[in-house]
Structures are given as C-alpha cells and as structure tokens.
Motif scaffolding. Sequence first.
Motif, PDB file in Angstrom:
ATOM      1  N   HIS A 235      26.879  29.464  12.077  1.00  0.00           N
ATOM      2  CA  HIS A 235      25.640  29.772  12.809  1.00  0.00           C
ATOM      3  C   HIS A 235      25.697  31.111  13.549  1.00  0.00           C
ATOM      4  O   HIS A 235      24.702  31.555  14.094  1.00  0.00           O
ATOM      5  CB  HIS A 235      25.277  28.630  13.765  1.00  0.00           C
ATOM      6  CG  HIS A 235      26.376  28.230  14.707  1.00  0.00           C
ATOM      7  ND1 HIS A 235      27.599  27.744  14.285  1.00  0.00           N
ATOM      8  CD2 HIS A 235      26.441  28.247  16.050  1.00  0.00           C
ATOM      9  CE1 HIS A 235      28.363  27.483  15.325  1.00  0.00           C
ATOM     10  NE2 HIS A 235      27.678  27.779  16.411  1.00  0.00           N
ATOM     11  N   PHE A 236      26.871  31.737  13.573  1.00  0.00           N
ATOM     12  CA  PHE A 236      26.987  33.048  14.225  1.00  0.00           C
ATOM     13  C   PHE A 236      26.936  34.203  13.224  1.00  0.00           C
ATOM     14  O   PHE A 236      26.962  35.357  13.609  1.00  0.00           O
ATOM     15  CB  PHE A 236      28.336  33.152  14.959  1.00  0.00           C
ATOM     16  CG  PHE A 236      28.404  32.381  16.243  1.00  0.00           C
ATOM     17  CD1 PHE A 236      27.618  32.750  17.329  1.00  0.00           C
ATOM     18  CD2 PHE A 236      29.280  31.305  16.389  1.00  0.00           C
ATOM     19  CE1 PHE A 236      27.698  32.056  18.532  1.00  0.00           C
ATOM     20  CE2 PHE A 236      29.368  30.601  17.582  1.00  0.00           C
ATOM     21  CZ  PHE A 236      28.566  30.989  18.657  1.00  0.00           C
ATOM     22  N   ARG A 237      26.919  33.875  11.941  1.00  0.00           N
ATOM     23  CA  ARG A 237      27.116  34.919  10.934  1.00  0.00           C
ATOM     24  C   ARG A 237      25.891  35.811  10.760  1.00  0.00           C
ATOM     25  O   ARG A 237      24.763  35.349  10.834  1.00  0.00           O
ATOM     26  CB  ARG A 237      27.496  34.271   9.605  1.00  0.00           C
ATOM     27  CG  ARG A 237      28.778  34.854   9.056  1.00  0.00           C
ATOM     28  CD  ARG A 237      29.402  33.966   8.017  1.00  0.00           C
ATOM     29  NE  ARG A 237      30.333  33.011   8.590  1.00  0.00           N
ATOM     30  CZ  ARG A 237      30.617  31.842   8.048  1.00  0.00           C
ATOM     31  NH1 ARG A 237      30.015  31.466   6.926  1.00  0.00           N
ATOM     32  NH2 ARG A 237      31.483  31.040   8.631  1.00  0.00           N
ATOM     33  N   THR A 238      26.158  37.098  10.516  1.00  0.00           N
ATOM     34  CA  THR A 238      25.082  38.080  10.332  1.00  0.00           C
ATOM     35  C   THR A 238      25.271  38.789   8.993  1.00  0.00           C
ATOM     36  O   THR A 238      26.300  38.626   8.338  1.00  0.00           O
ATOM     37  CB  THR A 238      25.130  39.135  11.445  1.00  0.00           C
ATOM     38  OG1 THR A 238      26.409  39.778  11.396  1.00  0.00           O
ATOM     39  CG2 THR A 238      24.946  38.510  12.833  1.00  0.00           C
ATOM     40  N   LYS A 239      24.302  39.610   8.623  1.00  0.00           N
ATOM     41  CA  LYS A 239      24.355  40.356   7.356  1.00  0.00           C
ATOM     42  C   LYS A 239      25.114  41.672   7.525  1.00  0.00           C
ATOM     43  O   LYS A 239      24.945  42.361   8.538  1.00  0.00           O
ATOM     44  CB  LYS A 239      22.923  40.681   6.891  1.00  0.00           C
ATOM     45  CG  LYS A 239      22.111  39.450   6.541  1.00  0.00           C
ATOM     46  CD  LYS A 239      22.413  39.053   5.113  1.00  0.00           C
ATOM     47  CE  LYS A 239      21.701  37.771   4.732  1.00  0.00           C
ATOM     48  NZ  LYS A 239      22.528  36.920   3.864  1.00  0.00           N
ATOM     49  N   VAL A 240      25.879  42.024   6.522  1.00  0.00           N
ATOM     50  CA  VAL A 240      26.637  43.283   6.555  1.00  0.00           C
ATOM     51  C   VAL A 240      25.700  44.487   6.749  1.00  0.00           C
ATOM     52  O   VAL A 240      25.999  45.421   7.498  1.00  0.00           O
ATOM     53  CB  VAL A 240      27.463  43.456   5.259  1.00  0.00           C
ATOM     54  CG1 VAL A 240      28.187  44.792   5.243  1.00  0.00           C
ATOM     55  CG2 VAL A 240      28.470  42.316   5.125  1.00  0.00           C
TER      56      VAL A 240
END
Length: 398
Positions: free
Chosen positions: A331-336
């Motif tokens: 749930h913390f992940r973002t796009k490169v």
Amino acid sequence: MNGTTADESKKPDLKIKCGPTSWEGCAEVECLQEGITQNEQLPSTINDVELPEWKRILRESLCYAKDLAERFGLSPEEESEIREVIRRYPMRANPYYLSLIREKGDAIWSQCIPSKEELQDPDGLEDPLSEERDSPVPGLVHRYPDRVLLMVSNYCAMYCRFCTRKRRVGDPRKYVPRAQIMEGIAYIKEHREVRDVIISGGDPLMLEDSQIEFVLKKLREIPHLEIIRIGTRVPVTLPQRITPELCEMLKKYHPLYINTHFEHPDEITEESGRACGMLADAGIPLGNQSVILKGVNDDPKTMKRLMQKLLMIRVKPYYIYQADLTKGTSHFRTKVKESLKIIEAIRGHTSGLAVPHLIIDAPGGGGKIPILPEYVLSVDDEKIVMRNYKGHLYEYPA
Ligand SMILES: *Cc1c(COP(=O)(O)O)cnc(C)c1O
Ligand code: SF4
C-alpha cells in the motif's frame, strides 16, 4: 485484595513496555501478550528518575491494539484488525513520534500506525533483497566487493510500517546474540578486502552506549577497516537518544559516518535538529536515506522541501529509494515514473547539495542501481545534444 499474594506482586511486571534492549533479547517469550512485541526487560523496581529521558519515552510507547483504541478511539472491528497486524508485525509508537501527528492518516500516522492492508499483500516478498542468501555468517551481509552490513540490534525506537526488514525487526525471537556479533566481526577481520562496515539492524542506537562502544572498539582493532558507518533512524524517531555522552563516545571512533532516515519535512523539529547538530558537532558527517512512500512523501514539492530542510540541520541527502517489494508494504508503493519526476523537480531547481541519488535496490540481491532522468538526447562522434533542467536544448562538441 482480589486474592493477590505477596509473592505475585514481586513478579516482574511484564506489561512494562519498551525498556532497554539487551544483548540476549527477551528471555520471557510469555510476555508476547498480543503476539510479537519487543523485549521488555525493565525491572519494575527501577525508579523513574534514574532512567534517562529516552528510556522513559520508550517505556510510554503504544505497543498494543488496545493502547491505540484507548488513545484514538477505534471501533471493536478496527481494534481486532489492528491486533491481527500487530501479531505479525510489531508496533511501537513512542510518545515523541506520536506527538508529530497532526491528524489521523497523515504522513507521520501512516509511518507508525498499523494498517490492515499490511496483511493484504499476497505478492510481496519476505526478503526482497535476498539478504539471507548473501549472508556468509548470520547477521552480516556481504554483497559488494569492499563493504559489509553488520546487524547488531533487532529493535527500533519506532517500527516503521514500510520497513524492508519487516520480516524480522522487533521480533524478540530473532534478537541478535552477542556471539553472533562477534562472529560477524571475526568475518571482517578475516576478509581484508572489507574496508567499510555499515552497522545496522534494527537500529544500532537502541543498544546501550557501552554495547555500541564495545562493537566500535572491536571493529577499530581491525587494521584494514577504513571507515565505519552507522545506519539509524533514532535522530528522527527518538532524538532524545542522542545525548552528550553518546556523542563523546562516538567521536573516539572516527572516521565515523551516520546515515539517518527522514521521510517527511514534519519530522524536522527542534528536537531532531538538535540531535543532528550534536552529532555534526562531534565531527560525524550525516547523510540521509528516504524511501518514496505513497501518501507520505510521493510528491515533488514535499520531497524538495524535505531535502532543503535536511541541509538546514546539517544532513546531506544521500539516497532516495523506490520502495522495496517487501511483503506487507504494497500500500506504500509508487510508480518509478513518479520518482523520476521527483528527482527532476529537485535537480537544477534547488541547491545541488540537496540532490540525492534515486536508487532501486534490485530484487534478488542485485544491489543498488541509480535511476536517472534522461538529460542526454543524443551523442555521436560530432556532438552531444542535451537538455537542461528547464527542458531547453544545448549542443556541445563530442
Ligand atoms: C546499501 C548497502 C550497502 C552500502 O551501499 P553504499 O552504496 O556504499 O552506501 C552495503 N551492503 C549492503 C548489503 C547494502 O544493502
Ligand atoms: S527504523 Fe529502520 S529498521 Fe527500524 S523499523 Fe524503521 S525502517 Fe525498519
């Protein structure tokens, strides 16, 4: 008297939370009232006033779902969901860090308060960086030619919900025994190519000063070891731990570097500024590593401000990371792509000193790889075509 006998009242109060950590971890696994917590060794006989401030703060930490319910008013359903999360991944929300929360769900809150989403991540990896595979001896990771990571503590002043070592930090059954640290030090002694050691954990500054000094002294006896680094989040999450005594001790072991871990401008306070100032005054160069986290710092404006404010407390931004694929943190992940925009918004737009390297730590143990926005549009035998931070094109003879 509810049937309390004199004998019972003499038993150590296992509910006393978050006392000093010991080398040997938690002998009393029964103290795991809601599953995994931390070692709780503080005898109830110790008088409050004899404890340093940082230990008093730690002792008041919220560690259980019921503590959160009392403090923030959770529904019974929410409370039981959080209890499940804590059973798997411990919580330690200390009063200093909690005091930085402005409202429920803000950047500080999301870092320290468990969320049910931690248990809804089927694709995450327990050990995303394959650290266990690259461990020639337990608690030591040797991945790069000339430097190693040495874990000396499994405890932290606050358990970050996004932690890469979520699989083990705070678990008293995985405490770091002294013998294991000695084995790690022996490995470094035998491997003359190791010129740099990063003391890590958990948080190394959760140990007592004397324990930290023991490790530093042993390491400094190794002639081929050139530099020592400490990785710690204590200046951010428990700045009171940085005492004059600690600084006096650390400065005997130069060249010593500290990398800390600020995530949001709200973490830069009078207290954390003072802690970093004291370390800098002890001659310790300070760097910072941040992870880009959804809803916490994943926008260029917040990140740029954080980098600028770090410089004001004498901390040099070192790395910012794309989040690891750690189980329990999806749930913390973002796009490169968004991370590239962040670094683009910093480079050229503010002091070069404020620009960190953007890194992806490759899954499977590939190590840290720098990711750069494209500034070179073409290069051939004649010329290089580049763009500047504003997007204007320039040529230069090749
Ligand atoms: C991050 C890391 C290091 C240090 O990397 P630097 O780029 O030198 O800061 C060393 N060993 C391991 C296993 C690491 O993950
Ligand atoms: S301080 Fe570091 S090791 Fe400890 S929980 Fe936070 S990210 Fe993990």
